[in-house]
Design an enzyme around this catalytic site. Structure first.
Site, PDB file in Angstrom:
ATOM      1  N   ASP A 187      13.439  23.968  85.283  1.00 45.93           N
ATOM      2  CA  ASP A 187      13.384  22.627  84.699  1.00 45.93           C
ATOM      3  C   ASP A 187      12.059  21.904  84.937  1.00 45.93           C
ATOM      4  O   ASP A 187      11.731  20.966  84.211  1.00 45.93           O
ATOM      5  CB  ASP A 187      14.524  21.760  85.245  1.00 45.93           C
ATOM      6  N   SER A 239      19.274  21.528  96.287  1.00 45.51           N
ATOM      7  CA  SER A 239      19.057  22.475  97.390  1.00 45.51           C
ATOM      8  C   SER A 239      18.199  21.841  98.473  1.00 45.51           C
ATOM      9  O   SER A 239      18.427  22.044  99.673  1.00 45.51           O
ATOM     10  CB  SER A 239      18.381  23.741  96.863  1.00 45.51           C
TER      11      SER A 239
END
Length: 319
Positions: free
Chosen positions: A127, A105
């Site tokens: 994550d 992103s």
């Protein structure tokens, strides 16, 4: 600057809604208009924008997922697609875009900024694999979800005197497995960043039995994978019943923890402040509890590091 837009992109993470709320309300506080973009970059290139107000983000602070929804958009790698996105933002009068997501992103935001759109990225991923920041939005909630699952698996593992393998998300980053393994008291933690010796693992399990342990918990990061095969091998060699559980997308859901809500709120507010200062192509992070901004290029170039000392500590105290 009079109008900004905000979107969530890539995999969802608990706390994204809290970030959306902070961005929207801080922008409105400073007299800016806010447009919400549905379905990430995919929605942007389809013109899925709508005006947001205080009511748009009312009562979402503790909701999981993202009210804007999210999607992956591989076609955004194409220059003509990004040019279309920039033109759509211009048509709506949007001068700046806040992107909440992970490294992919951020790359999209970086490329969009080259077309004249001011961009700021917020790290939203369970994550915790963005090296420039200590923590990402969603990591703490996912961690608590995993630890809760480990505790429940320990109950049934104890009852059946078996070995339980828990595979968690994180892509090629072992942070979620490491922190969950420590908090869940796992006898072994297997991550991509550290060498793994099956014989040593089996030795640890057998020594535990000799010392009176009636069960074992092993946490495996998905970047290593192979949990089902490992379970079969352990059972074959030791004769101890072994089961593998892949937690999957449950790790992305649920109400965000207080820590994630506070982090998301601080980062969202900071993103608006950065834009008001005239900055662009920035990302927001946290180091030693201080919220800061950094160039996207610099942030993406930082080599990811793994806390080996924490890993060694876990091995020492959890066996």
């Amino acid at each position: 600057m009079k109008k900004i837009a905000v979107l969530t992109s890539g995999g969802d993470a608990p706390g994204m809604n809290a970030a959306l709320r902070a961005v929207t309300r801080m922008a409105l506080h400073h007299g800016l208009e806010v447009m919400g973009v549905q379905r990430g970059y995919a929605g942007l290139i389809n013109g899925e924008l709508f005006k947001m107000d205080r009511k748009s983000v009312s009562e979402i602070i503790n909701r999981g997922g993202t009210i804007l929804r999210t999607a992956r958009c591989l076609e955004f790698k194409q220059e003509e697609v990004r040019e279309k996105a920039a033109q759509i933002l211009k048509a709506y009068g949007v001068e700046a875009l806040v992107v909440i997501g992970g490294d992919g992103s951020f790359m999209g935001a970086k490329l969009l900024s080259k077309l004249g759109v001011k961009t700021v990225g917020l790290p939203g991923t369970i994550d915790n694999d963005l090296s420039y920041t200590d923590y990402t939005i969603g990591f703490d909630t996912a961690l608590n979800t995993v630890v809760d699952a480990i505790n429940k698996l320990r109950d049934t593992s104890t009852s059946h005197e078996r070995v339980s393998i828990v595979e968690v998300m994180g892509r090629n980053c072992g942070d979620l497995a490491l922190y969950a393994g420590i908090a869940g008291g796992a006898e072994a933690i297997i991550v991509p960043e550290m060498p793994f010796d099956k014989d040593e693992l089996i030795k640890t399990i057998l020594e535990g039995r000799t010392n009176g342990k009636t069960h074992s918990i092993i946490v495996v990061a998905e970047g290593v994978g192979g949990s089902a095969e490992l379970a079969k091998e352990i059972e074959s060699v030791t004769g101890i019943e072994t089961r593998a559980t892949i937690l999957g997308h449950i790790q992305r859901g649920g109400s965000p923890t207080a820590d994630d809500i506070v982090l998301a709120s601080r980062m969202g507010a900071k993103a608006v402040e950065v834009l008001l200062e005239g900055k662009t192509s920035k990302v927001i992070g946290i180091k030693e509890n201080r919220i800061f901004d950094m160039d996207i290029d610099e942030a993406l170039d930082i080599e990811r590091s793994f806390d080996e000392s924490l890993y060694e500590m876990a091995n020492a105290i959890n066996k």
